[in-house]
Design a protein around this motif. Structure first.
Motif, PDB file in Angstrom:
ATOM      1  N   MET A 182     -11.112   8.762 -16.397  1.00  0.00           N
ATOM      2  CA  MET A 182     -10.542   9.712 -15.442  1.00  0.00           C
ATOM      3  C   MET A 182      -9.300  10.374 -16.035  1.00  0.00           C
ATOM      4  O   MET A 182      -9.036  11.547 -15.811  1.00  0.00           O
ATOM      5  CB  MET A 182     -10.143   9.015 -14.131  1.00  0.00           C
ATOM      6  N   ALA A 193       1.820   1.747  -3.531  1.00  0.00           N
ATOM      7  CA  ALA A 193       0.688   2.287  -4.285  1.00  0.00           C
ATOM      8  C   ALA A 193       0.428   3.749  -3.948  1.00  0.00           C
ATOM      9  O   ALA A 193      -0.233   4.456  -4.695  1.00  0.00           O
ATOM     10  CB  ALA A 193      -0.569   1.468  -3.980  1.00  0.00           C
ATOM     11  N   PRO A 216     -10.554   4.025 -15.205  1.00  0.00           N
ATOM     12  CA  PRO A 216      -9.219   4.633 -15.182  1.00  0.00           C
ATOM     13  C   PRO A 216      -8.939   5.471 -16.430  1.00  0.00           C
ATOM     14  O   PRO A 216      -8.274   6.505 -16.353  1.00  0.00           O
ATOM     15  CB  PRO A 216      -8.273   3.420 -15.126  1.00  0.00           C
ATOM     16  N   ARG A 259       0.876  11.334  -6.011  1.00  0.00           N
ATOM     17  CA  ARG A 259      -0.401  10.754  -5.571  1.00  0.00           C
ATOM     18  C   ARG A 259      -0.553   9.374  -6.222  1.00  0.00           C
ATOM     19  O   ARG A 259       0.091   9.089  -7.236  1.00  0.00           O
ATOM     20  CB  ARG A 259      -1.557  11.657  -6.023  1.00  0.00           C
ATOM     21  N   PRO A 260      -1.432   8.522  -5.653  1.00  0.00           N
ATOM     22  CA  PRO A 260      -1.550   7.154  -6.184  1.00  0.00           C
ATOM     23  C   PRO A 260      -1.747   7.087  -7.693  1.00  0.00           C
ATOM     24  O   PRO A 260      -1.086   6.290  -8.369  1.00  0.00           O
ATOM     25  CB  PRO A 260      -2.779   6.618  -5.455  1.00  0.00           C
ATOM     26  N   HIS A 261      -2.617   7.938  -8.269  1.00  0.00           N
ATOM     27  CA  HIS A 261      -2.904   7.798  -9.692  1.00  0.00           C
ATOM     28  C   HIS A 261      -1.771   8.316 -10.581  1.00  0.00           C
ATOM     29  O   HIS A 261      -1.751   8.060 -11.770  1.00  0.00           O
ATOM     30  CB  HIS A 261      -4.224   8.501 -10.042  1.00  0.00           C
ATOM     31  N   MET A 274      -3.553  -1.578  -8.976  1.00  0.00           N
ATOM     32  CA  MET A 274      -3.639  -2.481  -7.833  1.00  0.00           C
ATOM     33  C   MET A 274      -4.876  -3.367  -7.955  1.00  0.00           C
ATOM     34  O   MET A 274      -5.935  -2.910  -8.374  1.00  0.00           O
ATOM     35  CB  MET A 274      -3.713  -1.653  -6.552  1.00  0.00           C
ATOM     36  N   ARG A 332       0.832  -1.212   0.000  1.00  0.00           N
ATOM     37  CA  ARG A 332       0.000   0.000   0.000  1.00  0.00           C
ATOM     38  C   ARG A 332       0.865   1.259   0.000  1.00  0.00           C
ATOM     39  O   ARG A 332       0.460   2.293  -0.529  1.00  0.00           O
ATOM     40  CB  ARG A 332      -0.925  -0.003   1.206  1.00  0.00           C
ATOM     41  N   ARG A 360      -4.836   0.396 -18.044  1.00  0.00           N
ATOM     42  CA  ARG A 360      -4.013   1.614 -18.022  1.00  0.00           C
ATOM     43  C   ARG A 360      -2.587   1.336 -18.462  1.00  0.00           C
ATOM     44  O   ARG A 360      -1.762   2.238 -18.496  1.00  0.00           O
ATOM     45  CB  ARG A 360      -3.961   2.182 -16.613  1.00  0.00           C
ATOM     46  N   LEU A 376      -1.119   4.620  -1.106  1.00  0.00           N
ATOM     47  CA  LEU A 376      -2.308   4.708  -0.258  1.00  0.00           C
ATOM     48  C   LEU A 376      -1.934   4.957   1.192  1.00  0.00           C
ATOM     49  O   LEU A 376      -2.749   5.367   1.998  1.00  0.00           O
ATOM     50  CB  LEU A 376      -3.115   3.406  -0.353  1.00  0.00           C
TER      51      LEU A 376
END
Lengths: 310, 398
Positions: B102, B50, B99, B71-73, B79, B47, B168, B52
């Motif tokens: 976004m 990732a 994904p 940031r995660p994205h 994940m 995590r 992605r 998080l």
């Protein structure tokens, strides 16, 4: 032939026993349901029948005899400007309270939900108005909003806005009462929304964060709002019904005034029934009121239960 | 290039340290498994990669670029969660497409109703639909695209979650116990599929599990974790054949390795149940050691069969488990202790009953000192090997 006769005779005995058992089970079941049914009959069904019967007559409280007028009371209500105004005021009240109490309830719930240590504190604070007696609180609000003595007007004078006659200005009376209605309902709606929010798995927010829902708006639109659908529908219906039943604040603070500007449906029923003793007419108004409540309930049963589940 | 580097990574929740001093290099395209008992920090570690969970100290980089501040994205990782975390209110198609929408559409182009006004959206959406369909085809879920997750089986949900990760084309796949919600049969099947997917995509996989079979079967390398540290990092074979301590030895392998208490004799040879083994260690005479012997290294045998390089101990059979192709035999030995042997099915196993001699290969023994760390035996001198019967000398020495 003989064989069939024998077999049916053999089967006859257990068949009869099964029938008797089914009958006993039925009777026992009815026995258990009876007290509840009796209660339902006495406190809901009978009064409803009496109400409906009364609405078709010209009975006045204390009158020795009365006669049937058919749908006359309903015709009178439709052409009665006082009733029409109270109906319109009620709709207006609901249209202010509904978005206010649902929107604010959701906003407060989302904010409180993200608190960790202070969450229970905020929950309690926002829930306090729900636990208080609205009649008593209405008196407190009356003092708060008093043009000369109230702290709210004192504050408005301080910052230069000047006195606002919240309850005696015809254009402000109903909105003011609506704001108090919102104040009373926000806490309850918050608790419902909090329950809905807690049911959303944390994993989904994390997955959304990885998938690119970077900010609060995206997360709200992608996860929170759609998954709160069932909760939101429920909150909308209960809020509508509660708002439609507005009475206490009007009775205590404005008595429907000024000049009928805050007269609402239940207050009109109260006036007709218990001030002017037009019992039959009040019964007819109550029937109309119940029809509106029924509409909301029907929407709840058919729309919610079908659509917002996945 | 998606080489993942973890440097001095540490994490504590308040005053409680969960991870400390994690240094790990994961090569591009490698399948690395983090394994360990629950609470060892493996999920926290993945995590943190990732994004998080923020790390307390240390740094993470992917492809040589630090991602600590991202940031995660923005990290170009995907994940797969244990619960799959599919969006229950969206169709399979929308789940996989999310994904991309976004990434490629602005907030306005995603808003309800307002999105219908965007002409750019009308251009972008067919592209996204094409990519989603291509992924769905790879995973053989094209026919499910219109369904909601609630109407899918566990295995199908698993594939959708994979699809959402794949669409992605991330640099790194992170998988947090993705198979543990599946039934046993499907788990075996998905294990193969995941391994094949890794071969096909040639992307870096970081996989968390507590199931040693998953770790052994799929990974290029395994990092065994315990109490917030990496105990051992190596290929599955290395972890199995040369575990660096008792924890690793007993976690890897099923049935678990047999651990038997033994002592170092006065001449440095290990004595197990008063029998001297041809295992010499640099430990002090009299020191306590633990011998680890894998179940498949044990074999019930008559004493005539005991050959050079093998030793034996007396045991009595408690229970036989028939697995078809092989038997798991449970024995009681002096100690008291229980020993498990894994033996191919055959007439020898059928005959086993009551008291037997359990023979084992001395060279296959793992020696652990009192602290549980692996000790390498001294190399045997050749004259020792040439004297046959001393190898199983019983009751000797003491």
């Amino acid at each position: 032939m003989a064989a069939t006769a024998i077999s049916s005779a053999e089967a006859g005995l257990p068949q009869g026993r099964a029938n008797r058992q089914a009958l006993v089970e039925k009777l026992v079941g009815m026995g258990f349901a009876f007290p509840a049914f009796l209660l339902l009959l006495v406190i809901i069904i009978t009064p409803l029948i009496v109400l409906f019967y009364l609405s078709l007559t010209d009975y006045e409280l204390g009158a020795l005899d009365f006669r049937s007028v058919g749908l006359g009371n309903f015709q009178k209500a439709m052409s009665d400007p006082v009733f029409r105004r109270s109906l319109w005021n009620t709709v207006l009240y609901v249209s202010i309270v509904l978005p206010g109490a649902v929107g604010l309830g959701l906003l407060v719930a989302v904010l409180v939900h993200s608190r960790k240590r202070t969450r229970s504190f905020y929950e309690m604070i926002y829930f306090l108005p729900v636990t208080s007696t609205l009649i008593a609180m209405a008196t407190v609000w009356q003092v708060l909003l008093h043009p000369r003595l109230g702290p709210i007007n004192a504050f408005l004078r301080q910052i230069g806005i000047g006195e606002v006659a919240f309850l005696s200005d015809p254009s402000l009376a109903l909105p003011t009462i609506a704001v108090i209605g919102i104040w009373q309902l926000v806490g309850f709606n918050m608790v419902l929304f909090l329950a809905g929010l807690s049911a959303i798995p944390k994993d989904l927010y994390e997955a959304a964060e990885i998938d690119g829902c970077a900010n609060g708006i995206d997360r709200f639109l992608t996860i929170t709002w759609p998954l709160l659908g069932p909760t939101t529908m429920f909150v909308i219906i209960t809020t509508s019904i509660t708002a439609f039943k507005v009475f206490d604040t009007v009775a205590v603070m404005t008595r429907g005034g000024p000049a009928g500007a805050s007269e609402v449906l239940l207050y009109a029923v109260y006036l007709e029934g218990f001030q002017y003793f037009h019992t039959a007419y009040a019964a007819a108004l109550t029937i109309i009121f119940l029809v509106f409540i029924l509409i909301f309930s029907v929407i709840q049963t058919f729309v919610i239960d079908r659509r917002v589940h996945y | 290039m998606a080489r993942v580097e973890l440097r001095a990574l540490a994490k504590s929740f308040g005053a409680v340290p969960v991870l400390s001093g994690i240094d790990l290099d994961i090569a591009d395209g490698e399948f690395l498994t983090l394994i360990g008992p629950s609470g060892c920090g493996k999920s926290t570690l993945i995590r943190m990669i990732a994004g998080l969970e923020p790390q307390t100290s240390g740094s993470i980089s992917i492809g040589g670029v630090s991602i600590d501040h991202l940031r995660p994205h923005e990290r170009r990782v995907a994940m797969v969660f244990q619960s799959y975390a599919l969006y229950p209110h969206m169709s399979v198609f929308s789940n996989i497409a999310l994904p991309l929408t976004m990434q490629r559409l602005s907030l306005w182009e995603r808003l309800p109703l307002i999105k219908l006004l965007s002409s750019r959206r009308r251009r972008v959406m067919p592209e996204i639909a094409r990519e989603v369909r291509a992924i769905a085809e790879q995973l053989q879920i094209e026919h499910l695209l219109d369904r909601r997750p609630a109407r899918l089986s566990g295995g199908q949900r698993q594939r959708v979650a994979l699809g959402r990760a794949m669409v992605r084309h991330p640099d790194v796949f992170l998988m947090d116990e993705p198979l543990s919600n599946l039934d046993a049969k499907l788990r075996v099947h998905m294990r193969t599929e995941l391994a094949e997917l890794h071969q096909r995509l040639k992307t870096t996989f970081i996989y968390v599990t507590h199931d040693q079979v998953e770790a052994m079967t799929m990974s290029d390398r395994v990092a065994m974790m315990d109490a917030g540290r990496i105990l051992q990092l190596g290929t599955p074979t290395e972890l199995y054949e040369r575990p660096i301590n008792i924890k690793v030895a007993s976690f890897i392998g099923s049935p678990a390795i047999n651990l038997l208490k033994a002592k170092v004799g006065h001449d440095g040879y290990i004595e197990l149940m008063d029998r001297r083994l041809t295992l010499q260690t640099p430990l002090e005479p009299g020191a306590d050691v633990t011998l680890g012997i894998r179940p498949e290294a044990m074999f019930p045998a008559s004493s005539e069969e005991i050959r050079t390089g093998r030793a034996s101990l007396p045991a009595s059979l408690r229970r036989k488990e028939n697995l078809g192709s092989e038997f798991i035999l449970h024995f009681d030995v002096a100690g008291p202790a229980s020993v498990v042997a894994r033996v191919p099915a055959g007439p020898v196993v059928q005959a086993v009953n009551g008291s037997v001699e359990l023979s084992f290969d001395v060279a296959a023994c793992h020696i652990f000192n009192e602290q549980g760390e692996r000790i390498e035996p001294n190399p045997l001198d050749s004259c020792e090997l040439s004297r046959p019967r001393t190898l199983v000398a019983s009751g000797g020495g003491v």
